[in-house]
Motif scaffolding. Structure first.
Motif, PDB file in Angstrom:
ATOM      1  N   TYR A  99     -17.041-132.353  22.079  1.00 35.54           N
ATOM      2  CA  TYR A  99     -16.654-131.124  21.386  1.00 35.54           C
ATOM      3  C   TYR A  99     -17.913-130.357  20.989  1.00 35.54           C
ATOM      4  CZ  TYR A  99     -14.785-127.836  18.011  1.00 35.54           C
ATOM      5  OH  TYR A  99     -14.454-126.681  17.343  1.00 35.54           O
ATOM      6  N   SER A 100     -17.910-129.062  21.259  1.00 36.08           N
ATOM      7  CA  SER A 100     -19.065-128.244  20.895  1.00 36.08           C
ATOM      8  C   SER A 100     -18.661-126.780  20.827  1.00 36.08           C
ATOM      9  CB  SER A 100     -20.197-128.429  21.904  1.00 36.08           C
ATOM     10  OG  SER A 100     -21.277-127.570  21.596  1.00 36.08           O
ATOM     11  N   GLU A 101     -19.288-126.031  19.922  1.00 36.18           N
ATOM     12  CA  GLU A 101     -19.110-124.587  19.847  1.00 36.18           C
ATOM     13  C   GLU A 101     -20.305-123.857  20.451  1.00 36.18           C
ATOM     14  OE1 GLU A 101     -17.951-123.428  15.907  1.00 36.18           O
ATOM     15  OE2 GLU A 101     -16.526-125.086  15.723  1.00 36.18           O
ATOM     16  N   ASP A 102     -21.181-124.603  21.118  1.00 34.93           N
ATOM     17  CA  ASP A 102     -22.360-124.040  21.765  1.00 34.93           C
ATOM     18  C   ASP A 102     -22.041-123.761  23.228  1.00 34.93           C
ATOM     19  OD1 ASP A 102     -24.779-123.379  22.858  1.00 34.93           O
ATOM     20  OD2 ASP A 102     -25.816-125.221  22.283  1.00 34.93           O
ATOM     21  N   PRO A 103     -21.945-122.471  23.634  1.00 35.67           N
ATOM     22  CA  PRO A 103     -21.558-122.152  25.017  1.00 35.67           C
ATOM     23  C   PRO A 103     -22.589-122.558  26.057  1.00 35.67           C
ATOM     24  CG  PRO A 103     -22.185-120.162  23.836  1.00 35.67           C
ATOM     25  CD  PRO A 103     -22.135-121.266  22.820  1.00 35.67           C
ATOM     26  N   SER A 104     -23.786-122.919  25.649  1.00 33.44           N
ATOM     27  CA  SER A 104     -24.806-123.319  26.613  1.00 33.44           C
ATOM     28  C   SER A 104     -24.670-124.773  27.056  1.00 33.44           C
ATOM     29  CB  SER A 104     -26.206-123.103  26.022  1.00 33.44           C
ATOM     30  OG  SER A 104     -26.463-124.003  24.954  1.00 33.44           O
ATOM     31  N   LYS A 105     -23.805-125.531  26.392  1.00 37.86           N
ATOM     32  CA  LYS A 105     -23.609-126.934  26.749  1.00 37.86           C
ATOM     33  C   LYS A 105     -23.023-127.046  28.157  1.00 37.86           C
ATOM     34  CE  LYS A 105     -24.706-129.108  22.825  1.00 37.86           C
ATOM     35  NZ  LYS A 105     -25.722-130.166  22.726  1.00 37.86           N
ATOM     36  N   LYS A 106     -23.528-127.993  28.937  1.00 39.57           N
ATOM     37  CA  LYS A 106     -23.052-128.185  30.303  1.00 39.57           C
ATOM     38  C   LYS A 106     -21.736-128.945  30.360  1.00 39.57           C
ATOM     39  CE  LYS A 106     -26.639-126.156  32.074  1.00 39.57           C
ATOM     40  NZ  LYS A 106     -26.505-124.789  32.671  1.00 39.57           N
ATOM     41  N   CYS A 107     -21.349-129.550  29.270  1.00 38.83           N
ATOM     42  CA  CYS A 107     -20.033-130.178  29.154  1.00 38.83           C
ATOM     43  C   CYS A 107     -19.563-129.979  27.731  1.00 38.83           C
ATOM     44  CB  CYS A 107     -20.106-131.672  29.484  1.00 38.83           C
ATOM     45  SG  CYS A 107     -18.530-132.540  29.218  1.00 38.83           S
ATOM     46  N   ARG A 108     -18.420-129.346  27.570  1.00 36.14           N
ATOM     47  CA  ARG A 108     -17.954-129.160  26.193  1.00 36.14           C
ATOM     48  C   ARG A 108     -16.440-128.956  26.134  1.00 36.14           C
ATOM     49  NH1 ARG A 108     -17.992-124.005  23.263  1.00 36.14           N
ATOM     50  NH2 ARG A 108     -17.780-122.253  24.693  1.00 36.14           N
ATOM     51  N   LEU A 109     -15.909-129.375  25.023  1.00 38.27           N
ATOM     52  CA  LEU A 109     -14.510-129.180  24.665  1.00 38.27           C
ATOM     53  C   LEU A 109     -14.476-128.169  23.539  1.00 38.27           C
ATOM     54  CD1 LEU A 109     -11.450-130.056  24.578  1.00 38.27           C
ATOM     55  CD2 LEU A 109     -12.180-131.822  22.937  1.00 38.27           C
ATOM     56  N   TYR A 110     -13.596-127.176  23.653  1.00 36.46           N
ATOM     57  CA  TYR A 110     -13.522-126.146  22.618  1.00 36.46           C
ATOM     58  C   TYR A 110     -12.127-125.534  22.623  1.00 36.46           C
ATOM     59  CZ  TYR A 110     -14.200-122.969  26.575  1.00 36.46           C
ATOM     60  OH  TYR A 110     -14.062-122.304  27.769  1.00 36.46           O
ATOM     61  N   THR A 111     -11.879-124.658  21.672  1.00 32.25           N
ATOM     62  CA  THR A 111     -10.588-123.981  21.546  1.00 32.25           C
ATOM     63  C   THR A 111     -10.743-122.493  21.831  1.00 32.25           C
ATOM     64  OG1 THR A 111      -9.596-125.534  19.992  1.00 32.25           O
ATOM     65  CG2 THR A 111      -8.810-123.286  19.892  1.00 32.25           C
ATOM     66  N   SER A 112      -9.770-121.912  22.503  1.00 33.35           N
ATOM     67  CA  SER A 112      -9.686-120.482  22.782  1.00 33.35           C
ATOM     68  C   SER A 112     -10.788-120.047  23.735  1.00 33.35           C
ATOM     69  CB  SER A 112      -9.709-119.678  21.487  1.00 33.35           C
ATOM     70  OG  SER A 112      -9.386-118.323  21.721  1.00 33.35           O
ATOM     71  N   THR A 113     -11.858-119.393  23.247  1.00 31.35           N
ATOM     72  CA  THR A 113     -12.943-118.921  24.107  1.00 31.35           C
ATOM     73  C   THR A 113     -14.279-119.391  23.548  1.00 31.35           C
ATOM     74  OG1 THR A 113     -13.476-116.841  22.966  1.00 31.35           O
ATOM     75  CG2 THR A 113     -11.571-116.820  24.453  1.00 31.35           C
ATOM     76  N   TYR A 114     -15.350-119.018  24.252  1.00 35.69           N
ATOM     77  CA  TYR A 114     -16.697-119.393  23.823  1.00 35.69           C
ATOM     78  C   TYR A 114     -17.093-118.691  22.527  1.00 35.69           C
ATOM     79  CZ  TYR A 114     -18.210-114.806  25.510  1.00 35.69           C
ATOM     80  OH  TYR A 114     -18.348-113.451  25.689  1.00 35.69           O
ATOM     81  N   ASP A 115     -16.377-117.634  22.137  1.00 39.69           N
ATOM     82  CA  ASP A 115     -16.740-116.828  20.971  1.00 39.69           C
ATOM     83  C   ASP A 115     -15.635-116.834  19.927  1.00 39.69           C
ATOM     84  OD1 ASP A 115     -18.465-115.222  19.515  1.00 39.69           O
ATOM     85  OD2 ASP A 115     -17.788-113.364  20.441  1.00 39.69           O
ATOM     86  N   TYR A 116     -15.178-118.019  19.576  1.00 38.03           N
ATOM     87  CA  TYR A 116     -14.029-118.187  18.681  1.00 38.03           C
ATOM     88  C   TYR A 116     -14.192-117.415  17.383  1.00 38.03           C
ATOM     89  CZ  TYR A 116     -10.459-120.639  15.918  1.00 38.03           C
ATOM     90  OH  TYR A 116      -9.382-120.948  15.125  1.00 38.03           O
ATOM     91  N   GLU A 117     -15.366-117.467  16.781  1.00 42.86           N
ATOM     92  CA  GLU A 117     -15.574-116.886  15.453  1.00 42.86           C
ATOM     93  C   GLU A 117     -15.454-115.374  15.448  1.00 42.86           C
ATOM     94  OE1 GLU A 117     -15.663-118.512  12.752  1.00 42.86           O
ATOM     95  OE2 GLU A 117     -15.814-120.516  13.625  1.00 42.86           O
ATOM     96  N   ASN A 118     -15.744-114.731  16.564  1.00 44.74           N
ATOM     97  CA  ASN A 118     -15.777-113.265  16.589  1.00 44.74           C
ATOM     98  C   ASN A 118     -14.593-112.624  17.310  1.00 44.74           C
ATOM     99  OD1 ASN A 118     -18.351-113.041  15.234  1.00 44.74           O
ATOM    100  ND2 ASN A 118     -19.312-113.731  17.124  1.00 44.74           N
ATOM    101  N   GLU A 119     -13.752-113.415  17.960  1.00 41.07           N
ATOM    102  CA  GLU A 119     -12.632-112.824  18.696  1.00 41.07           C
ATOM    103  C   GLU A 119     -11.524-112.386  17.730  1.00 41.07           C
ATOM    104  OE1 GLU A 119     -12.047-116.124  21.231  1.00 41.07           O
ATOM    105  OE2 GLU A 119     -10.602-117.125  19.911  1.00 41.07           O
ATOM    106  N   LYS A 120     -10.836-111.320  18.115  1.00 45.56           N
ATOM    107  CA  LYS A 120      -9.789-110.776  17.249  1.00 45.56           C
ATOM    108  C   LYS A 120      -8.513-111.611  17.299  1.00 45.56           C
ATOM    109  CE  LYS A 120     -11.452-106.006  17.563  1.00 45.56           C
ATOM    110  NZ  LYS A 120     -11.115-104.600  17.957  1.00 45.56           N
ATOM    111  N   VAL A 121      -8.193-112.133  18.464  1.00 41.95           N
ATOM    112  CA  VAL A 121      -7.001-112.961  18.633  1.00 41.95           C
ATOM    113  C   VAL A 121      -7.401-114.213  19.406  1.00 41.95           C
ATOM    114  CG1 VAL A 121      -4.624-113.073  19.469  1.00 41.95           C
ATOM    115  CG2 VAL A 121      -5.588-110.872  18.764  1.00 41.95           C
ATOM    116  N   HIS A 122      -6.922-115.360  18.954  1.00 42.77           N
ATOM    117  CA  HIS A 122      -7.244-116.615  19.625  1.00 42.77           C
ATOM    118  C   HIS A 122      -6.253-116.911  20.751  1.00 42.77           C
ATOM    119  CE1 HIS A 122     -10.048-117.126  16.454  1.00 42.77           C
ATOM    120  NE2 HIS A 122      -9.194-117.513  15.542  1.00 42.77           N
TER     121      HIS A 122
END
Length: 268
Positions: A99-122
């Motif tokens: 799990y990571s919120e860092d979009p530069s990771k070569k392997c990651r699990l996340y929710t919605s998009t790479y920019d969760y904190e700034n998106e208007k709708v998830h």
């Protein structure tokens, strides 16, 4: 980890406001018909020249097509879907390593998009994404659980990579280009991406993926028997009928001969 839909979605009875799409972009309650005209290419039982022409025509008219008898082992397809489902069913503790919120990771699990904190709708999805090529360079970053994940997804990635090269060579042939025309600059990066769409309390208000075109060269989508993919054509949304063990092949922006296949993922 608390953002993961798989951590909390089963406990909610109404859709949180942060997941409600604007009225002009939500799927709504109106039924969407299947598009029966989307070409189905049989790679095994079609003469090579005919397959080339079918792929070119489909790419230029729709930007996508369904591919059957493609040579990727059917048992491997089943096992890959199974092991991915097992991964998303793991506890948060077992999934924490990727799990990571860092979009530069070569392997990651996340929710919605790479920019969760700034998106208007998830988006109503969890996504596991990792690099695959060359496998020896990235496999140590992949999930360690389920224990068969690396072996299974590794073999799947190899077979799909070979299939991708074959389809691209057929496209090159049809366009009068030499084999390998696209080169490592476009085909040297291979990503494995698995979307998990938990049951949604209000699927008419939310989306798993919004309307978009793929930015890459080519995508092999294993839809299997799970419906949700819709394509936008001539001003309306049309469903892509799931075909068992078929790939939906989507040509992206980098394949400049293709019709832009705008598509989205709806929920149930």
């Amino acid at each position: 980890m608390e953002k993961l839909l798989s951590s909390w979605s089963s406990t909610v009875k109404s859709l949180p406001e942060t997941y409600v799409f604007p009225a002009d972009s939500r799927p709504g309650d109106t039924g969407v018909p299947f598009c029966n005209a989307i070409p189905v290419v049989d790679l095994q039982n079609t003469l090579p020249h005919d397959a080339v022409q079918q792929i070119l025509k489909a790419s230029q008219q729709y930007g996508l097509f369904q591919l059957i008898n493609h040579g990727v082992d059917n048992d491997l397809l089943r096992d890959t879907m199974s092991v991915v489902q097992e991964f998303f069913a793991l506890s948060n503790e077992d999934k924490a390593s990727v799990y990571s919120e860092d979009p530069s990771k070569k392997c990651r699990l996340y929710t919605s998009t790479y920019d969760y904190e700034n998106e208007k709708v998830h988006l109503w999805r969890d996504n596991l994404r990792h690099h695959c090529c060359p496998i020896d360079e990235f496999i140590h970053l992949w999930p360690q659980k389920p224990t068969r994940y690396r072996d299974n997804v590794g073999e799947y990635s190899l077979q799909v990579g070979n299939l991708s090269a074959r389809i691209l060579d057929l496209i090159c042939e049809g366009l009068g280009l030499g084999p390998g025309y696209f080169g490592d600059g476009l085909t040297g990066v291979q990503l494995f991406s698995a979307n998990h769409y938990p049951p949604c309390p209000s699927p008419s208000l939310a989306l798993g993926l919004p309307k978009h075109c793929d930015a890459n060269l080519i995508t092999f989508l294993l839809q299997d028997e799970i419906y949700g993919l819709q394509v936008y054509r001539d001003g309306e949304w049309l469903g892509v009928q799931p075909i068992h063990n078929a790939f939906v092949v989507i040509l992206g922006h980098q394949a400049q001969t293709a019709h832009d296949a705008e598509h989205r993922a709806t929920l149930s």
